[in-house]
Design a protein around this motif. Structure first.
Motif, short mmCIF file in Angstrom:
data_model
loop_
_atom_site.label_atom_id
_atom_site.label_comp_id
_atom_site.label_asym_id
_atom_site.label_seq_id
_atom_site.Cartn_x
_atom_site.Cartn_y
_atom_site.Cartn_z
N SER A 47 -4.22 2.12 0.77
CA SER A 47 -5.22 1.64 -0.18
C SER A 47 -5.60 0.20 0.11
CB SER A 47 -4.68 1.76 -1.61
OG SER A 47 -3.52 0.97 -1.76
N GLN A 48 -6.84 -0.14 -0.22
CA GLN A 48 -7.32 -1.50 0.00
C GLN A 48 -6.83 -2.41 -1.13
OE1 GLN A 48 -11.58 -1.05 0.25
NE2 GLN A 48 -11.51 -0.74 2.45
N GLU A 94 -6.76 -4.89 -4.22
CA GLU A 94 -7.67 -5.07 -5.33
C GLU A 94 -8.40 -6.41 -5.19
OE1 GLU A 94 -6.12 -2.77 -9.19
OE2 GLU A 94 -4.86 -4.46 -8.59
N ASP A 111 -12.63 -5.46 -8.79
CA ASP A 111 -11.67 -4.68 -9.58
C ASP A 111 -11.24 -5.40 -10.85
OD1 ASP A 111 -11.25 -2.37 -7.70
OD2 ASP A 111 -10.65 -4.01 -6.38
N SER A 131 -12.33 1.64 -9.28
CA SER A 131 -11.60 2.78 -9.83
C SER A 131 -10.54 2.32 -10.83
CB SER A 131 -10.92 3.57 -8.70
OG SER A 131 -10.01 2.74 -7.99
#
Length: 266
Positions: free
Chosen positions: A2-3, A5, A89, A140
């Motif tokens: 995952s990248q 935040e 985010d 997300s």
């Protein structure tokens, strides 16, 4: 994999904002931190300082120039962030100012000071938030935070241990430590937070106002004067704000939170 935040912090090059940046940069989690401020040279200087203190951090720091008092500056910052990141985010509205001492010293007129206090602490923050909302809703795991003041609740005005709540002597003009414009603007911010909580509830955005406590920063009378009045260490408050960002206060979403609980609603 995952990248990291993406966190955007306004007023991140000084005071509490700077301490929040440092706390996040020390985190075991990797973040992409957008450090936003009015002066690009000062923002870059702050980034170099943080990187120098913790060269092994897994996080990334990037500069962004924005003055929340001006719509054009906010729009320009949004366009840059949209082009470079495509999303945000966590939006942390930290930029603010305590201008009451300037009026007391005769450096600002009363109307000018009150209008500027609301323009920076409330109106500018509102416009910053609404402008960047498309980027936040592209996340997300969107989170929206507002840095408020421990002097901003009506219930808190009954705490006579705080210098700002003590009764001044009879007569006019009044003297003593007082920040009515600042604390009123932050009270407005608390309601603004509640409105964002209401509006974004169905979008899944977690929203808080964070009361970090009275801190020895350059806000208002300055670091030394604030320290003499019993102000706390801003580094401790920076670490606390990081806990909110990282999910430790998710049970208190939509509320004004402080390190040891929730601020009374009225």
């Amino acid at each position: 994999m995952s990248q990291p935040e993406i966190i955007l912090i306004t007023g991140g090059n000084t005071g509490l904002g700077f301490e929040i940046v440092k706390a996040l940069y020390k985190s075991e989690k990797a973040y992409s931190i957008i450090l936003a401020g009015r002066s690009l040279p000062k923002v870059r200087e702050a980034i170099e300082s943080v990187q120098g203190e913790n060269p092994s951090s897994r996080s990334k720091l990037s500069p962004l120039q924005v003055n929340i008092e001006h719509n054009n500056s906010i729009i320009k910052a949004f366009e840059q962030a949209q082009a470079e990141y495509g999303r945000v985010d966590i939006l942390l509205n930290n930029a603010g100012a305590q201008l009451d001492p300037l009026a007391a010293a005769g450096k600002l007129g009363q109307r000018e000071m009150w209008n500027a206090s609301w323009n920076i602490n409330t109106t500018g923050t509102q416009i910053m938030t609404s402008t960047f909302m498309p980027l936040l809703l592209a996340s997300s795991r969107p989170r929206l935070l507002f840095i408020t003041s421990g002097t901003s609740t009506l219930a808190g005005t009954e705490n006579m241990a705080l210098p700002v709540n003590r009764y001044p002597p009879a007569g006019w003009p009044k003297s003593g430590f007082a920040v009515p414009a600042y604390r009123s603007a932050k009270t407005g911010m608390n309601m603004m937070m509640r409105e964002w909580h209401r509006m974004l509830h169905e979008d899944g955005v977690k929203v808080w106002a964070v009361s970090p406590g009275f801190l020895a920063t350059g806000l208002g009378a300055g670091k030394e004067a604030n320290a003499k009045l019993g102000a706390g260490d801003p580094a401790v408050a920076g670490a606390f704000v990081r806990t909110v960002i990282e999910g430790e206060r998710d049970a208190d979403v939509g509320k004004v939170v402080m390190a040891n609980g929730v601020v009374p609603a009225w």
